[in-house]
Structure formats: C-alpha cells, structure tokens
Scaffold this motif. Sequence first.
Motif, short mmCIF file in Angstrom:
data_model
loop_
_atom_site.label_atom_id
_atom_site.label_comp_id
_atom_site.label_asym_id
_atom_site.label_seq_id
_atom_site.Cartn_x
_atom_site.Cartn_y
_atom_site.Cartn_z
N ASN A 1 0.83 -1.20 0.00
CA ASN A 1 0.00 0.00 0.00
C ASN A 1 0.87 1.26 0.00
O ASN A 1 2.09 1.18 0.10
N ALA A 2 0.23 2.41 -0.12
CA ALA A 2 0.95 3.68 -0.26
C ALA A 2 1.82 3.99 0.95
O ALA A 2 2.95 4.47 0.81
N THR A 3 1.33 3.72 2.15
CA THR A 3 2.11 3.99 3.37
C THR A 3 3.33 3.10 3.45
O THR A 3 4.43 3.58 3.77
N GLU A 4 3.17 1.82 3.13
CA GLU A 4 4.32 0.89 3.13
C GLU A 4 5.36 1.33 2.10
O GLU A 4 6.56 1.30 2.38
N PHE A 5 4.89 1.73 0.94
CA PHE A 5 5.82 2.17 -0.09
C PHE A 5 6.61 3.38 0.38
O PHE A 5 7.83 3.42 0.25
N ALA A 6 5.93 4.39 0.92
CA ALA A 6 6.60 5.60 1.40
C ALA A 6 7.61 5.26 2.49
O ALA A 6 8.73 5.80 2.49
N ASP A 7 7.25 4.39 3.42
CA ASP A 7 8.16 4.00 4.51
C ASP A 7 9.40 3.29 3.97
O ASP A 7 10.52 3.57 4.41
N ARG A 8 9.23 2.39 3.03
CA ARG A 8 10.38 1.68 2.44
C ARG A 8 11.30 2.64 1.69
O ARG A 8 12.52 2.56 1.80
N TYR A 9 10.70 3.52 0.94
CA TYR A 9 11.48 4.48 0.17
C TYR A 9 12.26 5.41 1.10
O TYR A 9 13.46 5.63 0.91
N LEU A 10 11.61 5.94 2.11
CA LEU A 10 12.29 6.82 3.06
C LEU A 10 13.42 6.08 3.76
O LEU A 10 14.50 6.63 3.97
N GLY A 11 13.21 4.81 4.08
CA GLY A 11 14.24 4.01 4.73
C GLY A 11 15.52 3.93 3.93
O GLY A 11 16.61 3.94 4.49
N TRP B 1 16.83 6.18 2.07
CA TRP B 1 17.55 7.45 2.14
C TRP B 1 18.05 7.78 3.54
O TRP B 1 18.89 8.67 3.70
N THR B 2 17.55 7.08 4.56
CA THR B 2 17.88 7.47 5.93
C THR B 2 18.72 6.47 6.70
O THR B 2 19.21 6.80 7.77
N VAL B 3 18.93 5.29 6.17
CA VAL B 3 19.72 4.28 6.89
C VAL B 3 21.20 4.65 6.85
O VAL B 3 21.71 5.11 5.82
N ASP B 4 21.88 4.50 7.97
CA ASP B 4 23.30 4.87 8.07
C ASP B 4 24.25 3.81 7.55
O ASP B 4 25.29 4.13 6.99
N ASP B 5 23.92 2.56 7.71
CA ASP B 5 24.82 1.46 7.36
C ASP B 5 24.81 1.22 5.85
O ASP B 5 23.76 0.99 5.25
N ASP B 6 26.00 1.27 5.24
CA ASP B 6 26.11 1.10 3.79
C ASP B 6 25.58 -0.25 3.31
O ASP B 6 24.88 -0.33 2.30
N GLY B 7 25.91 -1.31 4.02
CA GLY B 7 25.45 -2.64 3.63
C GLY B 7 23.94 -2.79 3.72
O GLY B 7 23.31 -3.38 2.84
N GLU B 8 23.38 -2.25 4.79
CA GLU B 8 21.93 -2.30 4.96
C GLU B 8 21.23 -1.49 3.87
O GLU B 8 20.22 -1.92 3.31
N ARG B 9 21.78 -0.31 3.56
CA ARG B 9 21.19 0.52 2.51
C ARG B 9 21.25 -0.19 1.17
O ARG B 9 20.28 -0.21 0.42
N SER B 10 22.39 -0.78 0.84
CA SER B 10 22.52 -1.50 -0.43
C SER B 10 21.51 -2.64 -0.53
O SER B 10 20.93 -2.87 -1.60
N ALA B 11 21.28 -3.32 0.58
CA ALA B 11 20.30 -4.41 0.60
C ALA B 11 18.89 -3.86 0.37
O ALA B 11 18.09 -4.47 -0.36
N LEU B 12 18.60 -2.71 0.95
CA LEU B 12 17.29 -2.08 0.74
C LEU B 12 17.13 -1.63 -0.71
O LEU B 12 16.06 -1.80 -1.30
N VAL B 13 18.18 -1.07 -1.27
CA VAL B 13 18.13 -0.65 -2.68
C VAL B 13 17.86 -1.87 -3.57
O VAL B 13 17.05 -1.81 -4.49
N ALA B 14 18.52 -2.98 -3.28
CA ALA B 14 18.33 -4.20 -4.07
C ALA B 14 16.89 -4.71 -3.99
O ALA B 14 16.38 -5.26 -4.97
N LYS B 15 16.25 -4.53 -2.85
CA LYS B 15 14.86 -4.97 -2.70
C LYS B 15 13.88 -4.01 -3.34
O LYS B 15 12.83 -4.42 -3.83
N LEU B 16 14.21 -2.72 -3.33
CA LEU B 16 13.26 -1.71 -3.76
C LEU B 16 13.35 -1.36 -5.24
O LEU B 16 12.35 -1.03 -5.86
N PHE B 17 14.55 -1.46 -5.83
CA PHE B 17 14.76 -1.08 -7.23
C PHE B 17 15.01 -2.30 -8.10
O PHE B 17 15.65 -3.25 -7.67
#
Length: 119
Positions: free
Chosen positions: A2-12, A14-30
């Motif tokens: 849903n729209a709220t889940e999407f916004a939360d994932r996307y914001l996450g 841009w805001t996560v500090d750990d490079d590895g965690e961010r890369s994993a999120l990018v891989a899931k989202l894009f």
Amino acid sequence: MNATEFADRYLGVWTVDDDGERSALVAKLFTADAVHHISPGDASFVGRDQIDANIAQVHKDISAAGLQFRVGKAVPNGNSFLLPREMLNPAGKAVKSGRDFFLLDDEGRISALYMFHDA
C-alpha cells in the motif's frame, strides 16, 4: 504494497546509516536496471549500483548538514506512485521540497524514479 508501506520503504533507503543495509534495501526496492532522473540538475543514474552510490552520497551530505527527510502521503495510480517530500533543517523547518514519481514493475519494485525539486 500500500501507499504507506511504499513511502516508509522508500524513506528508509535514504535514511539508513549502514552502507550494507542501505545497499540491501536498494536491491529490494529497485529493479536491476532501474533509472533515476533528477530535475532540475539533469542528473541521471542507471542501475542499482549507480542509484545506491548516489543515495549514499546524498545521505552523507544531508547527515553532515543535520538535515532530515520528511515524506508526505504517497498517491498510488496503477503501477505508479507520486510522493511529496521535504528536507528539514535541524530546527524542523522545510528548506527544500519536491515530488518523486515512481514507475513500478509487476513485483512492486521501482523501475523508474523521476525526482522533481521545487525552486
């Protein structure tokens, strides 16, 4: 998603500090061949690696300046979303704003991101 889940994932992403965690999120989202276009500025990034590197640099820059992102309510439309956003200074005042437009694939991953900054 849903729209709220999407916004939360996307914001996450841009805001996560750990490079590895961010890369994993990018891989899931894009998607692997996603594109990210920014206007004004005429910057474009193609593929997860370039998108991840750009997000990492932006995160570093905004963190150093004490800025934070705030997103508004995501508006879904078929396989797309429109998401308003603001960048806040340490006092909580909006210093930049814009809208992000996303095209999603059949699995709900971002295949194209068009970022529009307000003047």
